[in-house]
Design an enzyme around this catalytic site. Structure first.
Site, short mmCIF file in Angstrom:
data_model
loop_
_atom_site.label_atom_id
_atom_site.label_comp_id
_atom_site.label_asym_id
_atom_site.label_seq_id
_atom_site.Cartn_x
_atom_site.Cartn_y
_atom_site.Cartn_z
N HIS A 3 0.84 -1.21 0.00
CA HIS A 3 0.00 0.00 0.00
C HIS A 3 0.88 1.26 0.00
O HIS A 3 0.75 2.12 -0.87
CB HIS A 3 -0.92 -0.01 1.23
CG HIS A 3 -1.77 1.21 1.39
ND1 HIS A 3 -3.11 1.24 1.07
CD2 HIS A 3 -1.48 2.47 1.83
CE1 HIS A 3 -3.60 2.45 1.30
NE2 HIS A 3 -2.63 3.23 1.77
N GLU A 4 1.77 1.35 0.97
CA GLU A 4 2.60 2.56 1.07
C GLU A 4 3.49 2.72 -0.18
O GLU A 4 3.73 3.84 -0.63
CB GLU A 4 3.46 2.55 2.34
CG GLU A 4 2.66 2.52 3.67
CD GLU A 4 1.62 3.63 3.82
OE1 GLU A 4 1.82 4.73 3.27
OE2 GLU A 4 0.59 3.39 4.49
N GLU A 58 -4.71 8.07 -2.62
CA GLU A 58 -5.17 6.82 -2.01
C GLU A 58 -5.51 5.80 -3.11
O GLU A 58 -5.35 4.60 -2.92
CB GLU A 58 -6.37 7.13 -1.12
CG GLU A 58 -6.62 6.18 0.01
CD GLU A 58 -5.44 5.95 0.94
OE1 GLU A 58 -4.59 6.85 1.09
OE2 GLU A 58 -5.36 4.86 1.51
ZN ZN Z 1 -2.82 5.33 2.08
#
Ligand code: ZN
Length: 499
Positions: free
Chosen positions: A263-264, A293
């Site tokens: 994710h990061e 995001e």
């Molecule tokens: Zn995030």
């Protein structure tokens, strides 16, 4: 370049340098600071932050922006894009009287400490008076910022997602609520995957090796970033050549660090691939919370939970973990990896019910700002919505309304960005599939094809395009929740072996 644009860019460069310094201190605080260092460190951060804000709201800045608004020809084409963004932010900041800004900032730091105390006592009433003051300040600021066509809550949504409105979100969230309810009911009729093996012991050292290995093959560039450990994983994009990420490890939950790092890394590769021409102009990062995001979630959900991705990667995971998963075949692994468990805590939610956590917060925020509801029973309202939408009820306020720090930090209107990230990610995947065979690329480990598409359509632009421009140009259509709904129905049809 005109003399005016040169002066403008010089001023932005100074702001960007100060902001980078402040962020670097933040990185240090969150990864390496001794505990006792916090208080004196906050003096340094406050000082540097003030230097930056002084420049952002300076008379010099006002004078330049004023000149450009009267005579846009003083700016190059790129200069006009920079002006658009800077002018918007300038108007937000400059409209707040200095005394209010100072008082509000003090209130926020106090409120965050009170929020911690209230969480410990599991009692919303301790935090409520501070939340009320934060909301009152925001209502006052909204009065200064609002345009005639906006609702109060639109103003706050706009800070995180320029162009977003309640009129756009209401029907989208109504559609999602219904679709998720239908899907969750279907899952009850399916075959629950075996996910016991997901809790098997994997040492921290091995997990770090896995994390590093997996994100390297997902285009994370270690020459332009690094991976560290922190209590709450985050990404720090200092500049395109220095985008750092953190993760955390739990020896009985390898998925948390693996998907967390993936994710990061999605946030970081966005920052690493912005066109260098936007460096030091304030356009060098991701364009909005929602689009940022969408890129971390594209990594985590669209790739990291993808069947074809795991066809390629599961042998690698087995190899890196010795005998741990030697008795777990691919099918069992993939289905267990994607099991759905409704949770009371947003950050622990699965990809389907996650959206419901956001809808609860959205409906409450909207009611506070557009319908002026009282805060007295807000924790009650929260619990009732969880019962209604997720079928589970918080036993106390810490499991309920006090779980997120956002409101204590003044971040109101922020939550919808998380849901938007999920929807954008699915819409991008759909568009990408029109251009090439994404499943085949994943199964063959040909990630470059996917990264190149994201560079061409999203990363390179930084903040020079607004979220909706990125979405329209990349997918040819306005935000459409159907792509997310279709995607999740396909995934979980397989995971739960539905007819
Ligand atoms: Zn995030």
């Amino acid at each position: 370049m005109t003399k005016e644009e040169e002066e403008f860019r010089q001023l932005l460069k100074e702001i960007s340098i100060l902001d980078e310094l402040e962020q670097l201190l933040d990185w240090d605080s969150q990864t390496h600071n001794p505990e006792a260092a916090a208080e004196m460190r906050s003096d340094v951060v406050a000082y540097i932050s003030k230097l930056s804000v002084d420049r952002q709201t300076s008379d010099k800045m006002a004078e330049l922006l004023n000149k450009f608004s009267k005579n846009p020809d003083l700016l190059s084409e790129d200069g006009k894009k920079i002006y658009r963004r800077v002018n918007r932010e300038f108007n937000i900041q400059r409209k707040i009287p200095n005394d209010d800004a100072a008082e509000y900032s003090k209130l926020l730091s106090k409120a965050q400490a009170v929020w911690v105390k209230a969480r410990r006592a599991k009692d919303f009433n301790i935090f409520k008076p501070y939340l009320k003051q934060i909301i009152d300040f925001n209502k006052k600021f909204i009065g200064l910022w609002k345009t005639t066509e906006q609702t109060n809550y639109d103003v706050l949504l706009n800070h995180f997602e320029p162009g977003m409105t309640v009129a756009k979100l209401d029907p989208i969230f109504a559609t999602l609520k219904q679709a998720i309810k239908t899907l969750m009911n279907k899952l009850k009729t399916g075959i629950e995957p075996n996910d016991q093996f997901m809790h098997r012991y994997v040492s921290k050292v091995t997990q770090e090796k896995i994390s590093r290995d997996f994100i390297t093959r997902l285009s994370f560039n270690y020459e332009q970033g690094d991976l560290d450990i922190s209590e709450h994983p985050f990404t720090l994009g200092l500049n395109r050549n220095d985008a750092r990420i953190t993760t955390r490890y739990d020896v009985h939950d390898f998925q948390m660090s693996l998907l967390g790092t993936i994710h990061e890394a999605g946030h970081a590769i966005y920052e690493q691939n912005v066109d260098p021409k936007w460096a030091r102009t304030t356009l060098s990062g991701g364009t909005s919370m929602g689009i940022h995001e969408s890129q971390s979630l594209f990594n985590e959900i669209m790739i990291g939970r993808n069947y074809y991705y795991w066809i390629k990667e599961y042998p690698r995971l087995r190899e890196l973990t010795g005998e741990t998963f030697s008795d777990i075949d691919f099918e069992t692994f993939y289905r267990g990896f994607n099991t759905v468990h409704p949770s009371l805590i947003r950050t622990e939610a699965d990809p389907i019910t996650y959206i419901l956590h956001i809808i609860v917060r959205y409906e409450i925020e909207k009611a506070i700002f557009n319908d002026d509801i009282s805060l007295d029973n807000l924790n009650q309202i929260w619990n009732e919505k969880y019962e209604e939408y997720l079928g589970i009820c918080p036993q106390n306020d810490t499991e309920g309304i006090l779980q997120d720090i956002h409101w204590a930090g003044g971040d109101i209107g922020y939550f919808p960005s998380y849901a938007l990230g999920h929807l954008y990610a699915a819409q991008f995947l759909h568009a990408m599939k029109q251009d090439f065979d994404v499943d085949k690329a994943l199964a063959e480990g040909n990630i470059n094809l996917i990264t190149d598409w994201r560079k061409d359509n999203i990363f390179q632009y930084g903040c020079s395009k607004d979220p909706n421009e990125i979405l329209m140009d990349a997918t040819g259509e306005e935000l459409n929740p159907d792509y997310w709904i279709q995607h999740q129905n396909e995934v979980y049809k397989y995971v739960y072996q539905l007819n």
